[in-house]
Design an enzyme around this catalytic site. Structure first.
Site, short mmCIF file in Angstrom:
data_model
loop_
_atom_site.label_atom_id
_atom_site.label_comp_id
_atom_site.label_asym_id
_atom_site.label_seq_id
_atom_site.Cartn_x
_atom_site.Cartn_y
_atom_site.Cartn_z
N GLU A 110 13.01 3.49 -9.17
CA GLU A 110 14.41 2.39 -8.57
C GLU A 110 14.52 2.23 -7.66
O GLU A 110 15.73 1.97 -7.00
CB GLU A 110 15.61 3.34 -9.50
N GLU A 116 -0.76 19.02 -17.87
CA GLU A 116 -0.05 20.64 -17.50
C GLU A 116 -0.34 21.69 -16.75
O GLU A 116 -0.29 22.34 -16.34
CB GLU A 116 1.86 20.33 -18.15
#
Length: 270
Positions: free
Chosen positions: A81, A112
């Site tokens: 953004e 992960e």
């Protein structure tokens, strides 16, 4: 090393399946109300981290977020953004998620747990000592994130983190930790809830405050935003009208000619 993983502690509520929709929403909302207060307690840590990011960026550095699952996705959202909101290059703020881009929509098994992969991913971006790497992990125990920060520390790269457990391995690894203790989740262990909200709030603060400090906002307006749709073009035109004495049509013409609110206003002022 032992520490209290409050994000995994049992919910304050039980028998959730027997609650009405009204009660579920009310209790979730009541828990959510506590998150901004938890973030407030971490403001001094956030201030130190943002100041370091600004310092590095003023010397040509970039910002990287690394995370897994929800935390990785939140970092990607914040990074993605920044270019449309502030008109900065797409590689100034970067979000990296364990498992690669396919993990944005679907969990990648065991991604992960790889303690070496984050450093490999960062090297693909040509990471240097000018950059800042912020690890995001609610638990503060994600190997992908901790391993990445450890390698950054070893290579004199500035590290920060956003986590929700005091004294976690991640908080102890990052040079500039941000710890927001939100307590147990409404659904036990579902850290996409309060912990995720806390991480999002902190990410908003980091990127927004940094961009303002870098001169990407004038007054309270996004004068460098990308004009990617009709709504934003109209907003840009009205911003110009608020800064200089021109009609809507004249402002539209200036915006079309110069491509940004800032350049349009500057051209008129000259």
């Amino acid at each position: 090393m032992s520490f209290t993983k409050t994000t995994e502690q049992s919910s304050y509520y039980d028998s959730l399946e027997h609650m009405s929709v009204h009660d579920l929403l009310t209790h979730i909302n009541n828990e959510d109300k506590t998150v901004p207060l938890a973030v407030e307690k971490a403001l001094p840590q956030i201030e130190v981290l943002v100041s370091k990011v600004v310092e590095k960026m003023k010397h040509g550095g970039r910002l990287f977020y690394i995370g897994a699952g929800t935390s990785g996705r939140l970092g990607i959202v914040d990074a993605s953004e920044c270019p449309p909101t502030f008109g900065v290059p797409f590689d100034l703020v970067n979000g990296i998620i364990a498992g690669g881009d396919k993990a944005i929509r679907r969990a990648v098994e065991n991604a992960e747990d790889d303690q070496q992969q984050a450093w490999i991913d960062l090297q693909e971006h040509g990471i240097t000592e000018n950059d800042v790497v912020i690890g995001i992990a609610a638990s503060g125990t994600t190997p992908y994130v901790i391993g990445g920060l450890e390698k950054c520390n070893a290579n004199n790269i500035t590290t920060g983190c956003i986590t929700c457990n005091e004294g976690s391995p991640l908080a102890l690894t990052a040079k500039f930790p941000v710890v927001v203790v939100v307590g147990p989740e409404f659904v036990t262990g579902s850290s996409r809830m309060k912990a995720g909200t806390a991480q999002k709030l902190v990410l908003n603060m980091i990127s927004t405050a940094t961009m303002i400090q870098l001169g990407r906002v004038k007054g309270n307006k996004m004068v460098d935003m990308q004009l990617s749709n009709d709504k934003l073009v109209d907003r840009g035109v009205r911003m110009i009208m608020g800064e200089i004495p021109v009609s809507y049509e004249e402002a539209s013409a200036l915006l079309a000619k110069h491509g940004s609110v800032r350049k349009a206003v500057d051209s008129y002022s000259r």
